[in-house]
Every structure is written in C-alpha cells, then in structure tokens.
Design a protein around this motif. Structure first.
Motif, PDB file in Angstrom:
ATOM      1  N   ALA A  33       0.848  -1.194   0.000  1.00 58.75           N
ATOM      2  CA  ALA A  33       0.000   0.000   0.000  1.00 58.75           C
ATOM      3  C   ALA A  33       0.886   1.247   0.000  1.00 58.75           C
ATOM      4  O   ALA A  33       2.109   1.169   0.135  1.00 58.75           O
ATOM      5  CB  ALA A  33      -0.913  -0.012   1.221  1.00 58.75           C
ATOM      6  N   ALA A  34       0.259   2.402  -0.151  1.00 61.86           N
ATOM      7  CA  ALA A  34       1.003   3.660  -0.227  1.00 61.86           C
ATOM      8  C   ALA A  34       1.814   3.941   1.032  1.00 61.86           C
ATOM      9  O   ALA A  34       2.854   4.600   0.977  1.00 61.86           O
ATOM     10  CB  ALA A  34       0.043   4.815  -0.501  1.00 61.86           C
ATOM     11  N   ASP A  35       1.349   3.442   2.190  1.00 63.02           N
ATOM     12  CA  ASP A  35       2.069   3.693   3.437  1.00 63.02           C
ATOM     13  C   ASP A  35       3.144   2.663   3.729  1.00 63.02           C
ATOM     14  O   ASP A  35       3.751   2.649   4.789  1.00 63.02           O
ATOM     15  CB  ASP A  35       1.095   3.776   4.617  1.00 63.02           C
ATOM     16  N   GLY A  36       3.399   1.762   2.776  1.00 63.33           N
ATOM     17  CA  GLY A  36       4.456   0.779   2.939  1.00 63.33           C
ATOM     18  C   GLY A  36       4.046  -0.497   3.619  1.00 63.33           C
ATOM     19  O   GLY A  36       4.859  -1.408   3.763  1.00 63.33           O
ATOM     20  N   THR A  37       2.796  -0.607   4.049  1.00 70.63           N
ATOM     21  CA  THR A  37       2.307  -1.850   4.637  1.00 70.63           C
ATOM     22  C   THR A  37       1.742  -2.743   3.532  1.00 70.63           C
ATOM     23  O   THR A  37       1.551  -2.302   2.394  1.00 70.63           O
ATOM     24  CB  THR A  37       1.210  -1.578   5.678  1.00 70.63           C
ATOM     25  N   LEU A  38       1.499  -4.002   3.877  1.00 72.04           N
ATOM     26  CA  LEU A  38       0.941  -4.919   2.893  1.00 72.04           C
ATOM     27  C   LEU A  38      -0.476  -4.503   2.505  1.00 72.04           C
ATOM     28  O   LEU A  38      -1.276  -4.126   3.367  1.00 72.04           O
ATOM     29  CB  LEU A  38       0.890  -6.340   3.447  1.00 72.04           C
ATOM     30  N   GLU A  39      -0.772  -4.575   1.219  1.00 67.82           N
ATOM     31  CA  GLU A  39      -2.173  -4.452   0.817  1.00 67.82           C
ATOM     32  C   GLU A  39      -2.946  -5.635   1.390  1.00 67.82           C
ATOM     33  O   GLU A  39      -2.369  -6.692   1.664  1.00 67.82           O
ATOM     34  CB  GLU A  39      -2.290  -4.456  -0.714  1.00 67.82           C
ATOM     35  N   VAL A  40      -4.253  -5.464   1.565  1.00 61.35           N
ATOM     36  CA  VAL A  40      -5.069  -6.545   2.109  1.00 61.35           C
ATOM     37  C   VAL A  40      -6.208  -6.855   1.145  1.00 61.35           C
ATOM     38  O   VAL A  40      -6.628  -6.001   0.364  1.00 61.35           O
ATOM     39  CB  VAL A  40      -5.644  -6.174   3.489  1.00 61.35           C
ATOM     40  N   PRO A  41      -6.701  -8.096   1.155  1.00 62.05           N
ATOM     41  CA  PRO A  41      -7.823  -8.453   0.276  1.00 62.05           C
ATOM     42  C   PRO A  41      -9.022  -7.545   0.507  1.00 62.05           C
ATOM     43  O   PRO A  41      -9.333  -7.170   1.644  1.00 62.05           O
ATOM     44  CB  PRO A  41      -8.136  -9.899   0.695  1.00 62.05           C
ATOM     45  N   SER A  42      -9.702  -7.191  -0.577  1.00 58.48           N
ATOM     46  CA  SER A  42     -10.834  -6.267  -0.468  1.00 58.48           C
ATOM     47  C   SER A  42     -11.866  -6.585  -1.538  1.00 58.48           C
ATOM     48  O   SER A  42     -11.640  -7.423  -2.416  1.00 58.48           O
ATOM     49  CB  SER A  42     -10.358  -4.812  -0.609  1.00 58.48           C
ATOM     50  N   GLY A  43     -12.998  -5.887  -1.463  1.00 60.10           N
ATOM     51  CA  GLY A  43     -14.045  -6.048  -2.470  1.00 60.10           C
ATOM     52  C   GLY A  43     -14.550  -7.468  -2.540  1.00 60.10           C
ATOM     53  O   GLY A  43     -14.759  -8.136  -1.520  1.00 60.10           O
ATOM     54  N   ALA A  44     -14.733  -7.976  -3.750  1.00 57.59           N
ATOM     55  CA  ALA A  44     -15.251  -9.331  -3.950  1.00 57.59           C
ATOM     56  C   ALA A  44     -14.269 -10.396  -3.468  1.00 57.59           C
ATOM     57  O   ALA A  44     -14.661 -11.551  -3.264  1.00 57.59           O
ATOM     58  CB  ALA A  44     -15.574  -9.550  -5.426  1.00 57.59           C
ATOM     59  N   LEU A  45     -12.998 -10.022  -3.270  1.00 60.11           N
ATOM     60  CA  LEU A  45     -11.969 -10.983  -2.853  1.00 60.11           C
ATOM     61  C   LEU A  45     -11.650 -10.891  -1.360  1.00 60.11           C
ATOM     62  O   LEU A  45     -10.661 -11.459  -0.902  1.00 60.11           O
ATOM     63  CB  LEU A  45     -10.690 -10.748  -3.660  1.00 60.11           C
ATOM     64  N   VAL A  46     -12.491 -10.195  -0.600  1.00 56.17           N
ATOM     65  CA  VAL A  46     -12.184  -9.916   0.797  1.00 56.17           C
ATOM     66  C   VAL A  46     -11.996 -11.180   1.631  1.00 56.17           C
ATOM     67  O   VAL A  46     -11.211 -11.190   2.589  1.00 56.17           O
ATOM     68  CB  VAL A  46     -13.269  -9.004   1.429  1.00 56.17           C
ATOM     69  N   ASP A  47     -12.675 -12.254   1.296  1.00 55.40           N
ATOM     70  CA  ASP A  47     -12.583 -13.488   2.077  1.00 55.40           C
ATOM     71  C   ASP A  47     -11.639 -14.515   1.463  1.00 55.40           C
ATOM     72  O   ASP A  47     -11.628 -15.678   1.871  1.00 55.40           O
ATOM     73  CB  ASP A  47     -13.968 -14.108   2.263  1.00 55.40           C
ATOM     74  N   GLN A  48     -10.839 -14.101   0.483  1.00 58.63           N
ATOM     75  CA  GLN A  48      -9.813 -14.974  -0.073  1.00 58.63           C
ATOM     76  C   GLN A  48      -8.471 -14.675   0.573  1.00 58.63           C
ATOM     77  O   GLN A  48      -8.223 -13.577   1.056  1.00 58.63           O
ATOM     78  CB  GLN A  48      -9.687 -14.779  -1.590  1.00 58.63           C
ATOM     79  N   ALA A  49      -7.592 -15.675   0.573  1.00 60.43           N
ATOM     80  CA  ALA A  49      -6.209 -15.446   0.968  1.00 60.43           C
ATOM     81  C   ALA A  49      -5.455 -14.822  -0.200  1.00 60.43           C
ATOM     82  O   ALA A  49      -5.885 -14.909  -1.360  1.00 60.43           O
ATOM     83  CB  ALA A  49      -5.561 -16.759   1.387  1.00 60.43           C
ATOM     84  N   ALA A  50      -4.339 -14.163   0.094  1.00 58.53           N
ATOM     85  CA  ALA A  50      -3.556 -13.486  -0.942  1.00 58.53           C
ATOM     86  C   ALA A  50      -2.079 -13.804  -0.767  1.00 58.53           C
ATOM     87  O   ALA A  50      -1.605 -14.073   0.347  1.00 58.53           O
ATOM     88  CB  ALA A  50      -3.791 -11.980  -0.891  1.00 58.53           C
ATOM     89  N   TRP A  51      -1.349 -13.743  -1.868  1.00 61.20           N
ATOM     90  CA  TRP A  51       0.108 -13.924  -1.860  1.00 61.20           C
ATOM     91  C   TRP A  51       0.759 -12.564  -2.014  1.00 61.20           C
ATOM     92  O   TRP A  51       0.396 -11.790  -2.906  1.00 61.20           O
ATOM     93  CB  TRP A  51       0.525 -14.846  -3.001  1.00 61.20           C
ATOM     94  N   TYR A  52       1.720 -12.240  -1.132  1.00 62.85           N
ATOM     95  CA  TYR A  52       2.469 -10.995  -1.257  1.00 62.85           C
ATOM     96  C   TYR A  52       3.458 -11.141  -2.406  1.00 62.85           C
ATOM     97  O   TYR A  52       4.403 -11.922  -2.343  1.00 62.85           O
ATOM     98  CB  TYR A  52       3.185 -10.665   0.048  1.00 62.85           C
TER      99      TYR A  52
END
Length: 276
Positions: free
Chosen positions: A147-166
């Motif tokens: 994300a813009a603040d240097g932290t990891l982006e997090v799943p959102s929208g239709a994908l909010v309940d999915q896991a994500a790969w950094y």
C-alpha cells in the motif's frame, strides 16, 4: 338512543392486551440480533515452540480461545496493517518509513536451524490456491503488493474473504519465505478465511497449488503472536536456508477505537514435499 363511536385514535381493549406480547417478541429479536453480531475471539497460538520440542501433532493444542467471554465483532474486515519487509525476501529494500518494523529482529527466520531438512528449491511459479485441512481453509490466491504507506495491501471487495500472496516475496517452493495473508474477520465482524489460523500447531500441513501444476506441501514448525507495534520484520521476511512459508493475519484483542485487532498471528512453515 344515541350510539357512541370510538374515535380513530382510540385503542381497542384487545389491542392493549397484545402490546406486552409484541414487546416481548421484539425484545427476543433484538437479543438474537445482538448475539449474531458477535463472534468468539480468534484462537490464540497454543505455543511458540518449534516442531523439535513441541507436543506431537495437534495433541498440544489448547481450546479455540483461551479467554472467557465474547467481544463485539469488528465492524470492518480485519487483516490489519502488517509490516512490509524491512529487508525484502527478493533482496529489494522496502520504502523508507515502513510502518510496524520496530519489533525484535533476527538474522534468519526463528526455525531456520531446527527440524527436518528442507526440500530443495523449485523454479518460480505463482501460487493459485492454498489448503489448510486442520482449520478447514481452501481458498484461491491472488497477488497483492504494498500500500502507499508501505504496509501490505489486504484483500478487499469481492476478494475480501480470499487469501492473498504478497508478490514481493518468493513464490511458494522457491528459496526464501513466501508470504500469504488473509483477514481474520470480514465485514460485520464475521469470521473470514484465516480466522482459525492461531489454532495451528507444529506438524500441521499447508498445501499450495502453483500455476505450473505442481503442489508444494509445507509443515508448520512455529505459530506465534506479536503486537502490531513490535512486528519482527526480519524474522518473518528475512532469508531462510530453503523454501518456507509465512501465513499472516490479525489476532489478539479487538480495539474498538481503531477498528482492528491489536496483534498479528504468524505461522512459520517449511517445504517438505512437492508433486507435479
């Protein structure tokens, strides 16, 4: 004889008799709604020990939550703000001012020198899904960056309940720690994909399917919880002797002022097998 009629605003005696019943029904409904808006605390890690000195299998696991009572559910999805890598796994530095990198540091991951020998590294191939049978997780994976603040982006929208790969970490099976993240709670405070992550114990398995058709199996060797203002960035993202995996979500107390849990739960696992 004059007949008297009730005015339109008059309440009939029969209706008055129904008022207590109506109030009782409404009261019960409000209690049910309030209960349904609460969820148990996410499980806390049973221990922070490696597979070498931890109880075998899942026998050493405590209950799903070690604190009595329930807390009001988070009003928004919460994977929280996890730290970006202070020393990125691919060798590129994180942006200056990265948040949440002040915790205890180590040169390598905490379990790098214990447990069974890690399998040889595989060529790069992006992950497409993850399964953790011990806690009922079976989720597609999508790539997220910073994300813009240097932290990891997090799943959102239709994908909010999915896991994500950094996407700044190695692909699962490559040398180094591959990082997967997911929310602990979703909108309205309901449990999300990694709600039970803290219930994992050393010896549990995590399987990741890759875009090249292969599947890599990882064995959990450590499960830990850290305050978000003391996140061990190097231990999580730093170099490892072989292919490893990190699963990250939020945990601990829910802070109603910030709308997030105060801790991060981190699962450490090493690759032990691969098939194509």
């Amino acid at each position: 004889m004059t007949t008297k009629h009730q005015g339109r605003g008059a309440v009939r005696p029969a209706a008055l008799g129904l008022l207590p019943v109506v109030c009782l029904v409404l009261g019960v409904l409000l209690v049910v709604v309030a209960i349904n808006r609460q969820v148990p605390d996410p499980p806390r890690p049973a221990s922070a020990t490696s597979a070498v000195d931890a109880p075998a299998g899942r026998g050493g696991q405590t209950g799903p939550a070690d604190r009595a009572g329930r807390e009001t559910a988070a009003p928004v999805a919460d994977a929280g703000k996890t730290a970006a890598p202070g020393t990125a796994a691919r060798g590129t530095a994180a942006p200056e001012g990265t948040a949440l990198t002040t915790g205890p540091q180590s040169a390598t991951a905490p379990g790098a020198d214990v447990g069974p020998e890690t399998m040889a590294a595989l060529p790069a191939a992006e992950p497409v899904s993850v399964r953790v049978d011990a806690i009922g997780v079976d989720s597609p994976l999508h790539a997220l960056g910073l994300a813009a603040d240097g932290t990891l982006e997090v799943p959102s929208g239709a994908l909010v309940d999915q896991a994500a790969w950094y996407s700044g970490s190695p692909t699962p099976g490559e040398s180094g720690p591959s990082v997967l993240e997911g929310h602990v709670t979703g909108p309205g405070g309901r449990p999300s994909v990694f709600f039970e992550l803290g219930a994992l114990v050393p010896g549990d398995r995590v399987e990741v399917d890759r875009a090249d058709g292969s599947t890599v199996a990882f064995e959990v060797y450590r499960v830990d919880s850290y305050p978000k203002d003391a996140f061990p960035t190097v231990a999580v993202y730093g170099p490892t002797p072989g292919p490893e995996l990190r699963l990250i979500t939020c945990g601990g107390e829910f802070d109603t002022t910030t709308g997030h849990h105060v801790d991060n739960t981190v699962v450490y696992a090493r690759a032990v097998a691969a098939d194509s």
